[in-house]
Motif scaffolding. Structure first.
Motif, PDB file in Angstrom:
ATOM      1  N   ASN A   1       0.785  -1.348  -0.150  1.00 47.19           N
ATOM      2  CA  ASN A   1      -0.171  -0.162   0.014  1.00 47.19           C
ATOM      3  C   ASN A   1       0.820   1.428  -0.004  1.00 47.19           C
ATOM      4  OD1 ASN A   1      -2.603  -1.063  -0.052  1.00 47.19           O
ATOM      5  ND2 ASN A   1      -2.159  -2.023   2.046  1.00 47.19           N
ATOM      6  N   ALA A   2       2.026   1.272  -0.654  1.00 50.60           N
ATOM      7  CA  ALA A   2       2.677   2.404  -0.963  1.00 50.60           C
ATOM      8  C   ALA A   2       2.048   3.582  -1.655  1.00 50.60           C
ATOM      9  CB  ALA A   2       4.225   1.936  -1.509  1.00 50.60           C
ATOM     10  N   GLY A   3       2.433   4.651  -1.640  1.00 48.75           N
ATOM     11  CA  GLY A   3       1.974   5.598  -2.502  1.00 48.75           C
ATOM     12  C   GLY A   3       1.885   5.299  -4.055  1.00 48.75           C
ATOM     13  N   ILE A   4       0.996   5.296  -4.811  1.00 50.66           N
ATOM     14  CA  ILE A   4       0.825   4.884  -6.230  1.00 50.66           C
ATOM     15  C   ILE A   4       0.199   6.081  -7.052  1.00 50.66           C
ATOM     16  CG2 ILE A   4       0.196   3.290  -7.969  1.00 50.66           C
ATOM     17  CD1 ILE A   4       0.002   1.240  -5.831  1.00 50.66           C
ATOM     18  N   GLU A   5       1.045   6.704  -8.004  1.00 49.36           N
ATOM     19  CA  GLU A   5       0.806   7.498  -8.948  1.00 49.36           C
ATOM     20  C   GLU A   5       0.236   6.972 -10.288  1.00 49.36           C
ATOM     21  OE1 GLU A   5       2.832  11.053  -9.318  1.00 49.36           O
ATOM     22  OE2 GLU A   5       3.487  11.093  -7.216  1.00 49.36           O
ATOM     23  N   THR A   6      -0.779   7.050 -10.956  1.00 54.37           N
ATOM     24  CA  THR A   6      -1.091   6.284 -12.272  1.00 54.37           C
ATOM     25  C   THR A   6      -1.450   7.395 -13.393  1.00 54.37           C
ATOM     26  OG1 THR A   6      -2.095   4.671 -10.799  1.00 54.37           O
ATOM     27  CG2 THR A   6      -2.447   4.698 -13.270  1.00 54.37           C
TER      28      THR A   6
ATOM     29  N   HIS B   1       1.224   3.867 -16.763  1.00 53.71           N
ATOM     30  CA  HIS B   1       2.415   4.194 -15.911  1.00 53.71           C
ATOM     31  C   HIS B   1       2.094   4.310 -14.329  1.00 53.71           C
ATOM     32  CE1 HIS B   1       4.946   4.754 -19.569  1.00 53.71           C
ATOM     33  NE2 HIS B   1       3.887   5.135 -20.077  1.00 53.71           N
ATOM     34  N   TYR B   2       2.950   3.784 -13.593  1.00 53.41           N
ATOM     35  CA  TYR B   2       2.805   3.598 -12.114  1.00 53.41           C
ATOM     36  C   TYR B   2       3.995   4.305 -11.564  1.00 53.41           C
ATOM     37  CZ  TYR B   2      -1.115   0.302 -13.336  1.00 53.41           C
ATOM     38  OH  TYR B   2      -2.260  -0.005 -13.699  1.00 53.41           O
ATOM     39  N   ARG B   3       3.786   4.993 -10.629  1.00 53.11           N
ATOM     40  CA  ARG B   3       5.140   5.626  -9.793  1.00 53.11           C
ATOM     41  C   ARG B   3       4.818   5.111  -8.323  1.00 53.11           C
ATOM     42  NH1 ARG B   3       9.512   9.847  -9.515  1.00 53.11           N
ATOM     43  NH2 ARG B   3      10.059   8.992 -11.434  1.00 53.11           N
TER      44      ARG B   3
ATOM     45  N   ASP C   1      13.182   7.231   0.206  1.00 55.41           N
ATOM     46  CA  ASP C   1      13.674   8.228  -0.626  1.00 55.41           C
ATOM     47  C   ASP C   1      13.757   7.915  -2.060  1.00 55.41           C
ATOM     48  OD1 ASP C   1      14.141   9.667   1.569  1.00 55.41           O
ATOM     49  OD2 ASP C   1      16.131   9.000   2.136  1.00 55.41           O
ATOM     50  N   GLY C   2      13.430   6.883  -2.616  1.00 57.79           N
ATOM     51  CA  GLY C   2      13.389   6.123  -3.637  1.00 57.79           C
ATOM     52  C   GLY C   2      11.963   5.875  -4.355  1.00 57.79           C
ATOM     53  N   ALA C   3      12.067   5.401  -5.711  1.00 55.03           N
ATOM     54  CA  ALA C   3      10.849   5.326  -6.237  1.00 55.03           C
ATOM     55  C   ALA C   3      10.816   4.180  -7.325  1.00 55.03           C
ATOM     56  CB  ALA C   3      10.188   6.614  -6.891  1.00 55.03           C
ATOM     57  N   ILE C   4       9.792   3.511  -7.814  1.00 59.70           N
ATOM     58  CA  ILE C   4       9.987   2.482  -8.651  1.00 59.70           C
ATOM     59  C   ILE C   4       8.896   3.139  -9.938  1.00 59.70           C
ATOM     60  CG2 ILE C   4       9.439   0.193  -9.600  1.00 59.70           C
ATOM     61  CD1 ILE C   4       9.794  -0.251  -6.366  1.00 59.70           C
ATOM     62  N   ASP C   5       9.337   3.306 -11.196  1.00 63.14           N
ATOM     63  CA  ASP C   5       8.572   3.559 -12.249  1.00 63.14           C
ATOM     64  C   ASP C   5       8.204   2.151 -12.956  1.00 63.14           C
ATOM     65  OD1 ASP C   5       8.412   6.373 -11.965  1.00 63.14           O
ATOM     66  OD2 ASP C   5      10.050   6.441 -13.478  1.00 63.14           O
ATOM     67  N   ILE C   6       7.050   1.978 -13.082  1.00 63.01           N
ATOM     68  CA  ILE C   6       6.295   0.748 -13.747  1.00 63.01           C
ATOM     69  C   ILE C   6       5.432   1.113 -15.143  1.00 63.01           C
ATOM     70  CG2 ILE C   6       4.953  -1.525 -13.672  1.00 63.01           C
ATOM     71  CD1 ILE C   6       5.360  -1.318 -10.465  1.00 63.01           C
TER      72      ILE C   6
ATOM     73  N   PHE D   1       9.823  -2.588 -15.036  1.00 62.21           N
ATOM     74  CA  PHE D   1      10.275  -1.745 -13.654  1.00 62.21           C
ATOM     75  C   PHE D   1      11.549  -1.172 -13.905  1.00 62.21           C
ATOM     76  CE2 PHE D   1       8.168  -5.834 -13.277  1.00 62.21           C
ATOM     77  CZ  PHE D   1       7.393  -5.650 -11.927  1.00 62.21           C
ATOM     78  N   ARG D   2      11.602   0.158 -13.184  1.00 69.68           N
ATOM     79  CA  ARG D   2      12.763   0.851 -13.132  1.00 69.68           C
ATOM     80  C   ARG D   2      12.658   1.599 -11.858  1.00 69.68           C
ATOM     81  NH1 ARG D   2      14.586   6.406 -14.424  1.00 69.68           N
ATOM     82  NH2 ARG D   2      12.335   7.105 -14.717  1.00 69.68           N
ATOM     83  N   PHE D   3      14.063   1.191 -11.360  1.00 73.66           N
ATOM     84  CA  PHE D   3      14.109   1.632  -9.854  1.00 73.66           C
ATOM     85  C   PHE D   3      15.031   2.894  -9.830  1.00 73.66           C
ATOM     86  CE2 PHE D   3      13.508  -3.100 -10.202  1.00 73.66           C
ATOM     87  CZ  PHE D   3      12.540  -3.188  -9.198  1.00 73.66           C
TER      88      PHE D   3
END
Length: 102
Positions: free
Chosen positions: A29-34, A42-44, A49-54, A76-78
């Motif tokens: 349940n991390a923060g997800i932007e769509t 695309h999801y972030r 301090d990091g993020a994953i772009d899917i 996935f882009r870490f």
């Protein structure tokens, strides 16, 4: 744990709707932007301090005899996550999205 590269692509046998439904649980349940653009979604995911772009893209179904399986290309882009954080994320993601058979 297996080292996970900064960018990872794979095919998953699921629909975009199934993927979107699984994502909150698979990410704790991390923060997800769509955002949606044409045939891609695309999801972030924000993790500390990091993020994953899917990025997901629907592909042609895989047909085996009379069976048709959906195919979703997932990349996935870490960003600013070390190898241990990437491995831990993917272990959780894979366990959550794994489908059992038998």
């Amino acid at each position: 744990m297996t080292p996970i590269p900064e960018t990872l692509s794979r095919e998953m046998a699921c629909t975009p709707a199934e993927f979107a439904r699984w994502l909150p649980g698979a990410t704790c349940n991390a923060g997800i932007e769509t955002s949606v653009a044409a045939d891609r979604t695309h999801y972030r995911i924000t993790l500390g301090d990091g993020a994953i772009d899917i990025s997901t893209q629907t592909c042609s179904p895989r047909r085996i005899a009379a069976i048709s399986l959906p195919v979703l290309r997932v990349t996935f882009r870490f960003i600013d996550l070390d190898p241990m954080q990437r491995s831990a994320f993917m272990a959780r993601f894979d366990a959550y999205t794994r489908r059992g058979g038998g």
